[in-house]
Write an enzyme that holds these catalytic residues in place. Sequence first.
Site, short mmCIF file in Angstrom:
data_model
loop_
_atom_site.label_atom_id
_atom_site.label_comp_id
_atom_site.label_asym_id
_atom_site.label_seq_id
_atom_site.Cartn_x
_atom_site.Cartn_y
_atom_site.Cartn_z
N ARG A 161 14.57 26.77 -34.57
CA ARG A 161 13.79 27.63 -35.46
C ARG A 161 12.35 27.87 -35.01
O ARG A 161 11.62 28.56 -35.68
CB ARG A 161 13.78 27.02 -36.87
N ASP B 268 26.44 12.25 -38.29
CA ASP B 268 25.20 11.63 -37.85
C ASP B 268 24.07 12.16 -38.73
O ASP B 268 24.19 13.21 -39.34
CB ASP B 268 24.94 11.96 -36.38
N HIS C 133 12.66 13.22 -34.58
CA HIS C 133 13.96 13.76 -34.16
C HIS C 133 14.22 15.09 -34.86
O HIS C 133 14.59 16.08 -34.23
CB HIS C 133 15.05 12.75 -34.48
N TYR D 261 19.69 12.77 -39.15
CA TYR D 261 18.36 12.78 -38.55
C TYR D 261 17.64 11.57 -39.12
O TYR D 261 17.31 11.53 -40.30
CB TYR D 261 17.60 14.05 -38.91
#
Length: 83
Positions: free
Chosen positions: A39, A23, A30, A25
């Site tokens: 993070r 998949d 997203h 981004y």
Amino acid sequence: ERVFHDVNSVTMMLPAQIGDYTDFYSSRQHAENVGTMFRGKDNALMPNWLHLPVGYHGRSSSVVVSGTSVRRPMGQTKQDDEP
């Protein structure tokens, strides 16, 4: 031979067995949302995201026929009396 069938007389099925998939981004929002979880807000978006597609390993077990009930994980939980 009929080409169209009444939707109430058919059973939806996956057209193939899905073993694995990647998949990507697909939107900045997203990528920033996921990056914030891992993070923190100040370093959410990796610099390379603007220059090359970022992919990740998808869970093939989450690919189901439309309308299938899916149990969503709720994360880790603890009892009220646990530290």
